[in-house]
Design a protein around this motif. Structure first.
Motif, PDB file in Angstrom:
ATOM      1  N   MET A  18      49.433  62.602  29.232  1.00  0.00           N
ATOM      2  CA  MET A  18      49.619  64.035  29.114  1.00  0.00           C
ATOM      3  C   MET A  18      51.064  64.329  28.702  1.00  0.00           C
ATOM      4  N   GLN A  19      51.214  65.231  27.761  1.00  0.00           N
ATOM      5  CA  GLN A  19      52.547  65.586  27.273  1.00  0.00           C
ATOM      6  C   GLN A  19      53.324  66.406  28.301  1.00  0.00           C
ATOM      7  N   THR A  20      54.627  66.152  28.359  1.00  0.00           N
ATOM      8  CA  THR A  20      55.488  66.974  29.194  1.00  0.00           C
ATOM      9  C   THR A  20      55.751  68.285  28.461  1.00  0.00           C
ATOM     10  N   LEU A  21      56.296  69.241  29.179  1.00  0.00           N
ATOM     11  CA  LEU A  21      56.641  70.521  28.561  1.00  0.00           C
ATOM     12  C   LEU A  21      57.682  70.320  27.463  1.00  0.00           C
ATOM     13  N   LEU A  22      58.637  69.438  27.684  1.00  0.00           N
ATOM     14  CA  LEU A  22      59.639  69.135  26.661  1.00  0.00           C
ATOM     15  C   LEU A  22      58.959  68.611  25.397  1.00  0.00           C
ATOM     16  N   GLU A  23      58.029  67.695  25.549  1.00  0.00           N
ATOM     17  CA  GLU A  23      57.324  67.140  24.388  1.00  0.00           C
ATOM     18  C   GLU A  23      56.522  68.215  23.661  1.00  0.00           C
ATOM     19  N   LYS A  24      55.921  69.131  24.409  1.00  0.00           N
ATOM     20  CA  LYS A  24      55.152  70.211  23.788  1.00  0.00           C
ATOM     21  C   LYS A  24      56.049  71.162  23.010  1.00  0.00           C
ATOM     22  N   VAL A  25      57.220  71.463  23.559  1.00  0.00           N
ATOM     23  CA  VAL A  25      58.167  72.328  22.846  1.00  0.00           C
ATOM     24  C   VAL A  25      58.652  71.634  21.582  1.00  0.00           C
ATOM     25  N   LYS A  26      58.969  70.350  21.680  1.00  0.00           N
ATOM     26  CA  LYS A  26      59.425  69.597  20.502  1.00  0.00           C
ATOM     27  C   LYS A  26      58.332  69.532  19.441  1.00  0.00           C
ATOM     28  N   THR A  27      57.084  69.373  19.854  1.00  0.00           N
ATOM     29  CA  THR A  27      55.970  69.380  18.908  1.00  0.00           C
ATOM     30  C   THR A  27      55.873  70.735  18.229  1.00  0.00           C
ATOM     31  N   ASN A  28      56.007  71.796  19.009  1.00  0.00           N
ATOM     32  CA  ASN A  28      55.952  73.153  18.458  1.00  0.00           C
ATOM     33  C   ASN A  28      57.072  73.387  17.449  1.00  0.00           C
ATOM     34  N   LEU A  29      58.243  72.818  17.716  1.00  0.00           N
ATOM     35  CA  LEU A  29      59.393  72.977  16.828  1.00  0.00           C
ATOM     36  C   LEU A  29      59.408  71.962  15.679  1.00  0.00           C
ATOM     37  N   ILE A  30      58.501  71.004  15.725  1.00  0.00           N
ATOM     38  CA  ILE A  30      58.460  69.890  14.770  1.00  0.00           C
ATOM     39  C   ILE A  30      59.800  69.148  14.790  1.00  0.00           C
ATOM     40  N   ASN A  83      61.767  65.708  15.709  1.00  0.00           N
ATOM     41  CA  ASN A  83      61.488  64.281  15.843  1.00  0.00           C
ATOM     42  C   ASN A  83      62.691  63.487  16.329  1.00  0.00           C
ATOM     43  N   HIS A  84      63.641  64.150  16.974  1.00  0.00           N
ATOM     44  CA  HIS A  84      64.820  63.462  17.494  1.00  0.00           C
ATOM     45  C   HIS A  84      65.048  63.890  18.938  1.00  0.00           C
ATOM     46  N   ASN A  85      65.933  63.164  19.615  1.00  0.00           N
ATOM     47  CA  ASN A  85      66.209  63.429  21.022  1.00  0.00           C
ATOM     48  C   ASN A  85      67.587  64.053  21.256  1.00  0.00           C
ATOM     49  N   GLU A  86      68.286  64.346  20.187  1.00  0.00           N
ATOM     50  CA  GLU A  86      69.666  64.824  20.307  1.00  0.00           C
ATOM     51  C   GLU A  86      69.773  66.147  21.058  1.00  0.00           C
ATOM     52  N   ASP A  87      68.772  66.976  20.994  1.00  0.00           N
ATOM     53  CA  ASP A  87      68.823  68.296  21.629  1.00  0.00           C
ATOM     54  C   ASP A  87      68.002  68.384  22.912  1.00  0.00           C
ATOM     55  N   ASP A  88      67.574  67.257  23.445  1.00  0.00           N
ATOM     56  CA  ASP A  88      66.694  67.276  24.624  1.00  0.00           C
ATOM     57  C   ASP A  88      67.316  68.001  25.816  1.00  0.00           C
ATOM     58  N   GLU A  89      68.575  67.758  26.092  1.00  0.00           N
ATOM     59  CA  GLU A  89      69.225  68.429  27.231  1.00  0.00           C
ATOM     60  C   GLU A  89      69.284  69.939  26.993  1.00  0.00           C
ATOM     61  N   PHE A  90      69.638  70.321  25.787  1.00  0.00           N
ATOM     62  CA  PHE A  90      69.674  71.739  25.426  1.00  0.00           C
ATOM     63  C   PHE A  90      68.281  72.360  25.554  1.00  0.00           C
ATOM     64  N   LEU A  91      67.266  71.666  25.050  1.00  0.00           N
ATOM     65  CA  LEU A  91      65.894  72.163  25.152  1.00  0.00           C
ATOM     66  C   LEU A  91      65.442  72.284  26.604  1.00  0.00           C
ATOM     67  N   GLN A  92      65.827  71.332  27.444  1.00  0.00           N
ATOM     68  CA  GLN A  92      65.469  71.407  28.870  1.00  0.00           C
ATOM     69  C   GLN A  92      66.060  72.670  29.499  1.00  0.00           C
ATOM     70  N   ASN A  93      67.283  73.014  29.105  1.00  0.00           N
ATOM     71  CA  ASN A  93      67.901  74.241  29.614  1.00  0.00           C
ATOM     72  C   ASN A  93      67.147  75.475  29.128  1.00  0.00           C
ATOM     73  N   SER A 102      60.763  79.233  24.622  1.00  0.00           N
ATOM     74  CA  SER A 102      61.751  78.150  24.477  1.00  0.00           C
ATOM     75  C   SER A 102      62.030  77.871  23.007  1.00  0.00           C
ATOM     76  N   SER A 103      60.973  77.834  22.217  1.00  0.00           N
ATOM     77  CA  SER A 103      61.115  77.596  20.775  1.00  0.00           C
ATOM     78  C   SER A 103      61.887  78.728  20.116  1.00  0.00           C
ATOM     79  N   HIS A 104      61.582  79.952  20.518  1.00  0.00           N
ATOM     80  CA  HIS A 104      62.298  81.104  19.968  1.00  0.00           C
ATOM     81  C   HIS A 104      63.789  81.031  20.308  1.00  0.00           C
TER      82      HIS A 104
END
Length: 103
Positions: free
Chosen positions: A1-13, A15-25, A62-64
Motif C-alpha cells: 500500500m502506498q504511503t501518503l507521501l508516495e501518493k502525493v508524489k504520484t499526483n505531482l509526477i 520521480n526524485h526524493n530531493e523534496d521529500d522532507e518539504f513534501l512531508q511538511n 499538498s500538491s497545490h
C-alpha cells in the motif's frame, strides 16, 4: 500500500526524493487543515485512518501547496486566474463529506 507521501508524489509526477522532507511538511500542513476544517482534534489522523475523500483532499492540497509554493500562482494551471480558488473549493467539498458538525 502506498504511503501518503508516495501518493502525493504520484499526483505531482515526481520521480526524485530531493523534496521529500518539504513534501512531508506540506502533507502535515494539509492534514492539519483537514482536521481543523472537519472539526476534529489535532492529531486525529495520526491515530485513525483517513476517509478516502479526506485523503484525496489532502493529496490535492499538498500538491497545490507544492506547485504554488510562493502563494502567488495557481501552480500548474497558473494560466487560469481562478485555479487556486477552484482547488480550495474542491478540497473543501471533499472535506465536507467527512466533517463533524457541531451545533
Amino acid at each position: 500500500m502506498q504511503t501518503l507521501l508516495e501518493k502525493v508524489k504520484t499526483n505531482l509526477i515526481l520521480n526524485h526524493n530531493e523534496d521529500d522532507e518539504f513534501l512531508q511538511n506540506l502533507i502535515f500542513t494539509a492534514t492539519s487543515y483537514a482536521e481543523s476544517y472537519q472539526k476534529k482534534e489535532d492529531g486525529y489522523y495520526s491515530k485513525l485512518d483517513m476517509n478516502p475523500t479526506t485523503e484525496q483532499a489532502v493529496i490535492m492540497l499538498s500538491s497545490h501547496f507544492y506547485e504554488s509554493r510562493d502563494g502567488s500562482t495557481g501552480g500548474f494551471f497558473a494560466d487560469n486566474v481562478q485555479a487556486s480558488s477552484q482547488v480550495w473549493t474542491v478540497v473543501n467539498r471533499l472535506l465536507d463529506m467527512n466533517k463533524d458538525f457541531k451545533v
